[in-house]
Scaffold this active site. Structure first.
Site, mmCIF file in Angstrom:
data_model
loop_
_atom_site.group_PDB
_atom_site.id
_atom_site.type_symbol
_atom_site.label_atom_id
_atom_site.label_comp_id
_atom_site.label_asym_id
_atom_site.label_seq_id
_atom_site.Cartn_x
_atom_site.Cartn_y
_atom_site.Cartn_z
ATOM 1 N N HIS A 171 -5.807 -1.404 3.785
ATOM 2 C CA HIS A 171 -5.488 -1.495 5.211
ATOM 3 C C HIS A 171 -4.960 -0.185 5.786
ATOM 4 O O HIS A 171 -4.991 -0.001 7.001
ATOM 5 C CB HIS A 171 -4.541 -2.669 5.495
ATOM 6 N N LYS A 175 -5.358 1.916 9.908
ATOM 7 C CA LYS A 175 -4.244 2.252 10.795
ATOM 8 C C LYS A 175 -4.705 3.263 11.831
ATOM 9 O O LYS A 175 -5.373 4.243 11.506
ATOM 10 C CB LYS A 175 -3.081 2.849 9.983
ATOM 11 N N GLU A 209 9.947 2.492 1.704
ATOM 12 C CA GLU A 209 10.080 1.213 2.406
ATOM 13 C C GLU A 209 11.493 0.680 2.250
ATOM 14 O O GLU A 209 12.117 0.888 1.205
ATOM 15 C CB GLU A 209 9.116 0.179 1.817
ATOM 16 N N ASP A 228 0.250 -0.878 -6.504
ATOM 17 C CA ASP A 228 0.360 -1.508 -5.194
ATOM 18 C C ASP A 228 0.095 -0.496 -4.076
ATOM 19 O O ASP A 228 -0.527 -0.827 -3.066
ATOM 20 C CB ASP A 228 1.776 -2.108 -5.048
ATOM 21 N N HIS A 233 -3.414 2.892 -1.223
ATOM 22 C CA HIS A 233 -3.179 3.467 0.104
ATOM 23 C C HIS A 233 -2.980 4.989 0.093
ATOM 24 O O HIS A 233 -3.554 5.704 0.903
ATOM 25 C CB HIS A 233 -1.937 2.851 0.739
ATOM 26 N N LYS A 319 10.379 0.628 -3.010
ATOM 27 C CA LYS A 319 11.025 -0.482 -2.305
ATOM 28 C C LYS A 319 12.526 -0.230 -2.201
ATOM 29 O O LYS A 319 13.116 0.429 -3.063
ATOM 30 C CB LYS A 319 10.793 -1.782 -3.084
HETATM 31 C C1 BG6 Z 1 0.822 -3.576 1.041
HETATM 32 C C2 BG6 Z 1 1.695 -3.608 -0.179
HETATM 33 O O1 BG6 Z 1 -0.505 -3.323 0.692
HETATM 34 O O2 BG6 Z 1 1.296 -2.544 1.904
HETATM 35 C C3 BG6 Z 1 3.151 -3.871 0.212
HETATM 36 O O3 BG6 Z 1 1.242 -4.639 -1.052
HETATM 37 C C4 BG6 Z 1 3.597 -2.864 1.247
HETATM 38 O O4 BG6 Z 1 3.979 -3.832 -0.934
HETATM 39 C C5 BG6 Z 1 2.598 -2.773 2.392
HETATM 40 O O5 BG6 Z 1 4.861 -3.278 1.734
HETATM 41 C C6 BG6 Z 1 2.934 -1.645 3.341
HETATM 42 O O6 BG6 Z 1 2.072 -1.711 4.446
HETATM 43 P P1 BG6 Z 1 2.519 -1.290 5.901
HETATM 44 O O7 BG6 Z 1 1.298 -1.411 6.719
HETATM 45 O O8 BG6 Z 1 3.621 -2.205 6.297
HETATM 46 O O9 BG6 Z 1 3.009 0.120 5.756
#
Ligand code: BG6
Length: 467
Positions: A171, A175, A209, A228, A233, A319
């Site tokens: 995802h 963005k 995060e 993850d 990403h 995290k």
């Molecule tokens: C997800 C992860 O793919 O992306 C999560 O599994 C993470 O652990 C999240 O918190 C972060 O996405 P975003 O769009 O909130 O930055």
């Protein structure tokens, strides 16, 4: 243009991703007219009836969605269906019921919001339920857990679906701000000529995060921060930052350039990696008391080609850290010689930088030294910036999952990952997966274990921003 009539079959419909993003996203697509003829069949291992699923969705939307009128909710709720247990029979029945409401033939979009281990069983179920025709499938990351499992999963997918039906989602590629990297780099003549090793000292991709496990202990224990976030990403974002200019904005050109970056990456050396675990992780419900899963990772990696040889890319995510941020920071080289004396402020706030902020409301800024008004020659760090917040475009923003669901419904692969790319990234990761360095403790609210400073020295992490 709006997407065609579609039945979305949501596997993992009662999971965290579905509650936070997918269900609110589908509602937004419907309301904004981008997916006007949608039916949604949910399924998961949780026990639900159609009615209790509708209640579940209402609660999710109240927590995470936009405000809706009674009329809008009424329209959306009539489009929700439930397939108990996710068996082939129940799925078939629910899809048939949903489609009986429609006047036009529906295309199907199977969204597998399930962990890598569960994906194989879902593929089999779809085949048995005879839901492969007229269908596309979105598979969540991480795609497999290493090279072998990714290859097995790719082979299993191809037994059921043709590659052009498969959409491997990441995802971050949906963005708004990630796409702005492409616009910034390739729609202007100004920046591309300086976008290489002669001018750029290093690049940071930093995604701390504040969130913790969010009831995902089982998924997270088997995944950890590297699988993850990094192999998925952060490497995808690295590819947008590092790739050569594609010849067109189409799937072939974009993936070709991204895959060239992945092929040029040097394997990740365990000595260039810091793994961490936040204090208290072992006491979280669902976490093994001996767990060595990392909740934090920072690493240095290289894209070993003519453009980037020798330029370190520093990546960090974790995290329960001090702040939630998502930045890409490009640090330019210092001028070769300075006429400004020590004490003038030169270099005091690090080198000049370009920063992309990947927050939902995208922001870009360029910081540089300039003269402070008044007597003498005092230098200050100044900045030029663009922020969506300063425009009246905020209302037209699409959330990343919304954009990608819409693109998949339309059959456009440009913003998705490929089996080749994913397998190469697992290959690059192998030395680290084979020999992970020990997890080091870090305090909740900090920026990770102390070793992160050695990793980047003599440079420094840009976050937290001083100002
Ligand atoms: C997800 C992860 O793919 O992306 C999560 O599994 C993470 O652990 C999240 O918190 C972060 O996405 P975003 O769009 O909130 O930055």
């Amino acid at each position: 243009t709006p997407g065609p009539p579609t039945t979305v079959v949501l596997f993992g419909a009662t999971g965290d991703l579905s509650r936070r993003k997918l269900l609110p996203g589908l509602l937004h697509l419907l309301r904004s007219g981008l997916l006007p003829h949608v039916q949604i069949v949910g399924t998961s291992l949780d026990e639900h009836t159609r009615d209790s699923f509708v209640d579940f969705v209402k609660e999710a939307l109240d927590e995470f969605g936009d405000d809706v009128t009674d009329e809008q909710w009424d329209d959306f709720s009539k489009r929700l269906w439930w397939a108990p247990g996710g068996t082939p029979e129940s799925l078939r029945r629910a899809v048939d019921e949903a489609e009986a409401e429609c006047t036009e033939p529906q295309q199907r979009l199977h969204y597998l919001s399930v962990p890598p281990k569960a994906a194989l069983a879902v593929l089999e179920t779809l085949r048995e339920a005879d839901l492969v025709e007229r269908a596309r499938i979105i598979m969540e990351k991480p795609f497999g857990t290493d090279l072998e499992s990714a290859k097995r999963l790719n082979a299993a997918v191809h037994e059921v679906f043709d590659e052009d039906q498969v959409f491997r989602i990441d995802h971050f590629l949906g963005k708004e701000a990630a796409l702005n990297i492409l616009a910034f780099r390739f729609a202007n003549g100004l920046f591309e000529p300086i976008w290489h090793r002669n001018m750029i000292d290093h690049i940071q991709i930093d995604v701390p995060e504040q969130l913790g496990l969010e009831q995902r202990a089982q998924f997270y224990e088997a995944t950890g921060a590297y699988r993850d976030m990094v192999v998925t990403h952060l490497f995808q974002i690295l590819a947008f930052t590092a790739m050569e200019a594609p010849t067109a904005l189409d799937p072939l050109s974009i993936t070709e350039e991204k895959n060239k970056v992945f092929r040029s990456m040097l394997p990740i050396e365990p000595r260039d990696v810091v793994r961490g675990q936040y204090a208290g992780y072992l006491d979280e419900p669902g976490v093994s008391p001996e767990s060595e899963t990392e909740t934090f990772i920072a690493l240095k990696c290289f894209v070993d080609n003519w453009r980037w040889a020798g330029v370190p890319f520093y990546l960090r995510t974790g995290k329960k850290l001090g702040q939630g941020q998502r930045i890409i920071s490009v640090a330019f080289k210092e001028p070769p010689k300075s006429m400004f004396p020590a004490g003038s402020g030169i270099g005091q706030h690090g080198p000049d930088h370009l920063t992309f902020d990947l927050a939902d409301k995208s922001r870009m800024s360029l910081s540089f030294y300039g003269k402070r008004p008044g007597p003498g020659f005092r230098l200050e760090k100044l900045s030029m910036q663009f922020s969506v917040d300063d425009t009246d475009w905020a209302g037209s923003l699409l959330e990343a999952y919304e954009r990608l669901i819409l693109e998949a419904v339309k059959g456009n692969h440009t913003l998705f990952t490929t089996s080749q790319g994913v397998e190469r990234l697992w290959e690059v990761s192998q030395p680290l997966l084979d020999n992970p360095p020990p997890v080091r403790p870090y305090a909740v609210g900090s920026w990770g274990p102390n070793q992160i400073h050695q990793l980047i020295a003599p440079r420094a992490w840009r976050l937290p921003f001083e100002r």
